[in-house]
Scaffold this motif. Structure first.
Motif, mmCIF file in Angstrom:
data_model
loop_
_atom_site.group_PDB
_atom_site.id
_atom_site.type_symbol
_atom_site.label_atom_id
_atom_site.label_comp_id
_atom_site.label_asym_id
_atom_site.label_seq_id
_atom_site.Cartn_x
_atom_site.Cartn_y
_atom_site.Cartn_z
ATOM 1 N N ASP A 43 -41.217 -8.544 59.109
ATOM 2 C CA ASP A 43 -41.485 -9.048 60.452
ATOM 3 C C ASP A 43 -40.438 -8.496 61.414
ATOM 4 N N PHE A 44 -40.834 -7.540 62.237
ATOM 5 C CA PHE A 44 -39.914 -6.933 63.195
ATOM 6 C C PHE A 44 -39.834 -7.773 64.468
ATOM 7 N N ARG A 45 -38.785 -7.589 65.244
ATOM 8 C CA ARG A 45 -38.565 -8.434 66.428
ATOM 9 C C ARG A 45 -39.656 -8.274 67.484
ATOM 10 N N GLY A 46 -39.986 -7.057 67.812
ATOM 11 C CA GLY A 46 -40.962 -6.828 68.866
ATOM 12 C C GLY A 46 -42.365 -6.625 68.340
ATOM 13 N N GLN A 47 -42.464 -6.414 67.070
ATOM 14 C CA GLN A 47 -43.743 -6.116 66.414
ATOM 15 C C GLN A 47 -43.933 -7.158 65.314
ATOM 16 N N ARG A 48 -44.365 -8.334 65.711
ATOM 17 C CA ARG A 48 -44.396 -9.481 64.812
ATOM 18 C C ARG A 48 -45.533 -9.390 63.798
ATOM 19 N N ALA A 49 -45.274 -9.866 62.593
ATOM 20 C CA ALA A 49 -46.293 -9.924 61.549
ATOM 21 C C ALA A 49 -47.289 -11.046 61.832
ATOM 22 N N ASP A 50 -46.845 -12.081 62.507
ATOM 23 C CA ASP A 50 -47.662 -13.248 62.814
ATOM 24 C C ASP A 50 -48.625 -12.914 63.955
ATOM 25 N N LEU A 51 -49.923 -12.932 63.683
ATOM 26 C CA LEU A 51 -50.916 -12.603 64.710
ATOM 27 C C LEU A 51 -50.986 -13.660 65.809
ATOM 28 N N ALA A 52 -50.355 -14.807 65.607
ATOM 29 C CA ALA A 52 -50.311 -15.849 66.631
ATOM 30 C C ALA A 52 -49.060 -15.749 67.506
ATOM 31 N N ALA A 53 -48.175 -14.808 67.204
ATOM 32 C CA ALA A 53 -46.930 -14.665 67.972
ATOM 33 C C ALA A 53 -47.193 -13.893 69.266
ATOM 34 N N ALA A 54 -46.785 -14.482 70.369
ATOM 35 C CA ALA A 54 -46.943 -13.822 71.671
ATOM 36 C C ALA A 54 -45.989 -12.637 71.768
ATOM 37 N N PRO A 55 -46.367 -11.602 72.518
ATOM 38 C CA PRO A 55 -45.451 -10.469 72.684
ATOM 39 C C PRO A 55 -44.197 -10.911 73.431
ATOM 40 N N PRO A 56 -43.029 -10.431 73.011
ATOM 41 C CA PRO A 56 -41.786 -10.838 73.675
ATOM 42 C C PRO A 56 -41.563 -10.084 74.984
ATOM 43 N N GLN A 57 -40.763 -10.668 75.850
ATOM 44 C CA GLN A 57 -40.334 -10.000 77.077
ATOM 45 C C GLN A 57 -39.099 -9.173 76.741
ATOM 46 N N TRP A 61 -34.650 -3.323 78.508
ATOM 47 C CA TRP A 61 -34.541 -2.364 77.413
ATOM 48 C C TRP A 61 -35.484 -2.748 76.279
ATOM 49 N N HIS A 62 -35.557 -1.894 75.270
ATOM 50 C CA HIS A 62 -36.350 -2.170 74.075
ATOM 51 C C HIS A 62 -35.419 -2.203 72.864
ATOM 52 N N TRP A 63 -35.812 -2.934 71.847
ATOM 53 C CA TRP A 63 -35.076 -2.865 70.600
ATOM 54 C C TRP A 63 -35.336 -1.496 69.984
ATOM 55 N N ARG A 64 -34.296 -0.817 69.605
ATOM 56 C CA ARG A 64 -34.407 0.577 69.170
ATOM 57 C C ARG A 64 -35.359 0.756 67.986
ATOM 58 N N LEU A 65 -35.240 -0.069 66.949
ATOM 59 C CA LEU A 65 -36.092 0.100 65.787
ATOM 60 C C LEU A 65 -37.564 -0.126 66.143
ATOM 61 N N ASP A 66 -37.856 -1.145 66.911
ATOM 62 C CA ASP A 66 -39.236 -1.406 67.307
ATOM 63 C C ASP A 66 -39.792 -0.269 68.169
#
Length: 159
Positions: A43-57, A61-66
């Motif tokens: 489960d990545f920070r910006g690319q969540r495994a949970d399909l119910a998780a809202a996209p983060p603001q 900047w962006h998290w580098r790995l995501d």
């Protein structure tokens, strides 16, 4: 109303628009035969495994790995040969503390690391309103990395 004169926002380069869908690389791990090959998503920070998780603001900047994973998803099959990507998969199999710190949640942090990883490309889109709690829907596009273990990844990185 034309608000351009207020200079409140701009269309940043090539990414000035958002499409209706996005391709995502889903990385999963398993403890192999000991785990009956039960696959769990990292489960990545910006690319969540949970399909119910809202996209983060994420401004400004962006998290580098995501960000790297998003670019890799845009590259498709070519991405799986990039050295950084193979190294990421190896470090996930090692439960590496520095890589684990980049995740939102690590499905194998509770003990033994995964023995195998696989990578699948999915097309994500926003779920229709008014249904269940899902924010996203996803459709499997293709398997990019079949189940692979540490030895094979280390060999690929050495060669």
């Amino acid at each position: 109303v034309d608000v351009r004169g207020l200079r409140l926002a701009n269309a940043f380069g090539a990414f000035g628009s958002v499409s209706q869908h996005r391709d995502v690389l889903v990385v999963e791990g398993s403890r192999g035969a000991d785990d009956s090959y039960s696959w769990r998503e990292f489960d990545f920070r910006g690319q969540r495994a949970d399909l119910a998780a809202a996209p983060p603001q994420l401004a400004p900047w962006h998290w580098r790995l995501d960000w790297q994973l998003w670019i890799a998803a845009c590259k498709g099959r070519d991405a799986v040969n990039d050295r950084w990507f193979l190294t990421l998969l190896l470090r996930l199999l090692e439960n590496d503390d520095k890589v684990s710190a980049l995740l939102h949640a690590h499905p194998f942090a509770d003990g033994e690391p995964a023995t195998h990883v696989r990578v699948t490309s999915y097309r994500y889109a926003f779920a229709p309103r008014g249904g269940d709690d899902a924010v996203w829907t996803r459709e499997k596009l293709r398997t990019l990395v079949r189940p692979v273990g540490k030895e094979a990844l280390a060999k690929a990185l050495a060669g």
